[in-house]
Design an enzyme around this catalytic site. Structure first.
Site, PDB file in Angstrom:
ATOM      1  CE  LYS A 108       0.999  -2.708   2.284  1.00 32.14           C
ATOM      2  NZ  LYS A 108       1.236  -1.343   1.779  1.00 32.14           N
ATOM      3  CB  SER A 110       6.453   1.774  -2.278  1.00 27.30           C
ATOM      4  OG  SER A 110       5.787   2.968  -1.903  1.00 27.30           O
ATOM      5  CD  GLU A 116      -1.674  -7.236   9.161  1.00 24.97           C
ATOM      6  OE1 GLU A 116      -1.722  -8.477   9.300  1.00 24.97           O
ATOM      7  OE2 GLU A 116      -0.752  -6.661   8.540  1.00 24.97           O
TER       8      GLU A 116
HETATM    9  C1  LIG Z   1       1.772  -0.302   2.498  1.00 28.44           C
HETATM   10  C2  LIG Z   1       2.542   0.636   1.670  1.00 28.44           C
HETATM   11  C3  LIG Z   1       3.711   1.266   2.142  1.00 28.44           C
HETATM   12  C4  LIG Z   1       4.208   1.135   3.548  1.00 28.44           C
HETATM   13  O1  LIG Z   1       4.592  -0.154   3.913  1.00 28.44           O
HETATM   14  P1  LIG Z   1       6.135  -0.561   4.047  1.00 28.44           P
HETATM   15  O2  LIG Z   1       6.049  -1.876   4.718  1.00 28.44           O
HETATM   16  O3  LIG Z   1       6.816   0.481   4.858  1.00 28.44           O
HETATM   17  O4  LIG Z   1       6.671  -0.640   2.678  1.00 28.44           O
HETATM   18  C5  LIG Z   1       4.419   2.087   1.282  1.00 28.44           C
HETATM   19  N1  LIG Z   1       4.001   2.312   0.017  1.00 28.44           N
HETATM   20  C6  LIG Z   1       2.876   1.734  -0.470  1.00 28.44           C
HETATM   21  C7  LIG Z   1       2.470   2.024  -1.865  1.00 28.44           C
HETATM   22  C8  LIG Z   1       2.108   0.880   0.333  1.00 28.44           C
HETATM   23  O5  LIG Z   1       0.998   0.323  -0.174  1.00 28.44           O
END
Ligand SMILES: *Cc1c(COP(=O)(O)O)cnc(C)c1O
Length: 407
Positions: free
Chosen positions: A101, A389, A123
């Site tokens: 993020k 992610s 948000e």
């Molecule tokens: C917020 C988040 C997501 C989901 O958001 P996307 O916009 O779909 O990437 C996925 N993995 C993690 C670790 C997150 O913090």
């Protein structure tokens, strides 16, 4: 903002926009008149900054010297051996604040600062985007106000504290369902109220144009790096690239690195919750159909009357009723496909990653791993890149609770 939920009989033309607001038939600018001026200003700034070498250098420097890019590409040797495929992990869990993020919040906050904005609005649901935004604001010396549903504020107290420690003002939203959807409405309302001084940092590749293009633009770095790393020491392109899909920003970020490599299959994994038949999930492509939410025409979980359906996922980051419009297009034209993994599979994947690789992945990311585990039999010998992610420290309480229940 309820009025932007309503789909106009005819999509507005938005001749005022300079770049294409659509991804195929999806996307667009389904926004009330009051939002148009700030959206047009934002689009203009985005066009300008993409061509501005100084801006590109500065974001590059921040990503390297502060956020920790490039993130590692790790071979998952023991998991590979167990599953019979060659698995590589793009390690966004190693980025500062623990997820991808920050790529987006640093980019947007730097852009806002250059636009002369004093205040950042955002948000947050589980608090991850709020923390990443508050972090970027602290770094860049911007005032920061985060909108968070009352229910989420209670459930995610550590992130509420983090944001406050980082100097952000957290506005707790006490109406509606008191979760993410209401927080987005409030943040947009605040933006409309003071577009001169404020910028709204949307947290995923969602919402009205130009947000989906901006967010994907700042997340693209994941795919660019991953492709280069695969070529340099991963023995060439993977057969498949797999990522979890909430709003879709980490997935589109990694996918964009491989869109032109036609032989590379792109697979997005949505949250299957308690299973698709249970209706307690967040798999928009499985149980939804296209409609408008938060300014954008895309796949939604909704009932016959167009009311947004409640969603469920073990991972807060995947628990949202709409998917980003670029994914809707990639699904429609067949360039990517969208699968799902349920809560139980994600937990199992979490445990396997911990025991075999020494990595506690975010429960969101665990969904991508879970799909690979389920399909491994059919992918023997293939090279698979998983976008990890984020890290799972934030999910400890959830995981500990559920694993005890399971035993
Ligand atoms: C917020 C988040 C997501 C989901 O958001 P996307 O916009 O779909 O990437 C996925 N993995 C993690 C670790 C997150 O913090």
């Amino acid at each position: 903002m309820d009025e932007i939920r309503v789909r106009p009989a005819e999509p507005p033309s938005h001749g005022v926009m300079e770049t294409n607001p659509r991804f195929g038939e999806f996307g667009g600018v389904f926004a009330p008149e009051t939002l148009m001026a700030p959206l047009v200003e934002l689009e203009r700034a985005w066009i300008e900054f993409q061509q501005d070498k100084g801006f590109r250098q500065e974001i590059h420097r921040l990503l390297r010297a502060y956020a920790g890019r490039p993130t590692a590409l790790s071979p998952a040797a023991r998991l590979s051996e167990r599953l019979g495929c060659e698995i590589w992990l793009k390690r966004e869990d190693l980025l500062h604040t623990g997820a991808h993020k920050l790529n987006n919040t640093l980019g947007q906050c730097l852009m806002a600062k250059r636009m002369g904005k004093k205040r950042i609005l955002a948000e947050t649901g589980a608090g991850q985007h709020g923390v990443a935004t508050a972090t970027a604001c602290a770094l860049l010396g911007l005032e920061c106000r985060i909108y968070m549903g009352a229910k989420d504020a209670q459930r995610q107290r550590p992130n509420l504290l983090r944001m406050r420690l980082l100097g952000a003002q957290v506005e707790v939203v006490r109406h509606g369902q008191r979760t993410l959807k209401d927080a987005i409405n409030e943040a947009m309302r605040a933006w409309v109220g003071d577009p001169q001084n404020s910028h709204y940092v949307l947290g995923s590749a969602l919402g009205p144009h130009p947000f989906p293009r901006i967010v994907a633009g700042f997340q693209e770095v994941i795919g660019r790096e991953a492709r280069r790393q695969m070529m340099d020491w991963g023995g060439g392109l993977p057969n498949k690239v797999v990522a979890c899909v909430g709003g879709g920003s980490n997935a589109i970020g990694v996918f964009r690195g491989f869109l032109d490599d036609e032989d590379v299959e792109l697979i997005g994994v949505e949250a299957g919750g308690h299973g698709i038949p249970s209706d307690k999930h967040a798999a928009r492509f499985q149980g939804g159909w296209p409609g408008v939410l938060h300014g954008c025409y895309t796949w939604l979980l909704q009932d016959e009357d167009g009311q947004i359906r409640p969603t469920h996922s073990i991972s807060a980051g995947l628990d949202y009723p709409a998917v980003g419009p670029e994914h809707a297009e990639l699904q429609a034209n067949g360039r990517a496909r969208y699968e799902w993994a349920d809560d139980r599979e994600a937990l199992k994947a979490f445990a396997m990653m911990a025991e075999l690789e020494g990595i506690l992945p975010a429960l969101e990311s665990s969904h991508a791993v879970a799909w690979v585990i389920r399909e491994a039999e059919a992918m023997q010998g293939q090279k698979i890149l998983i976008n990890l992610s984020g890290r799972g420290d934030k999910d400890m309480d959830t995981v500990a609770g559920l694993m005890e229940m399971d035993s």
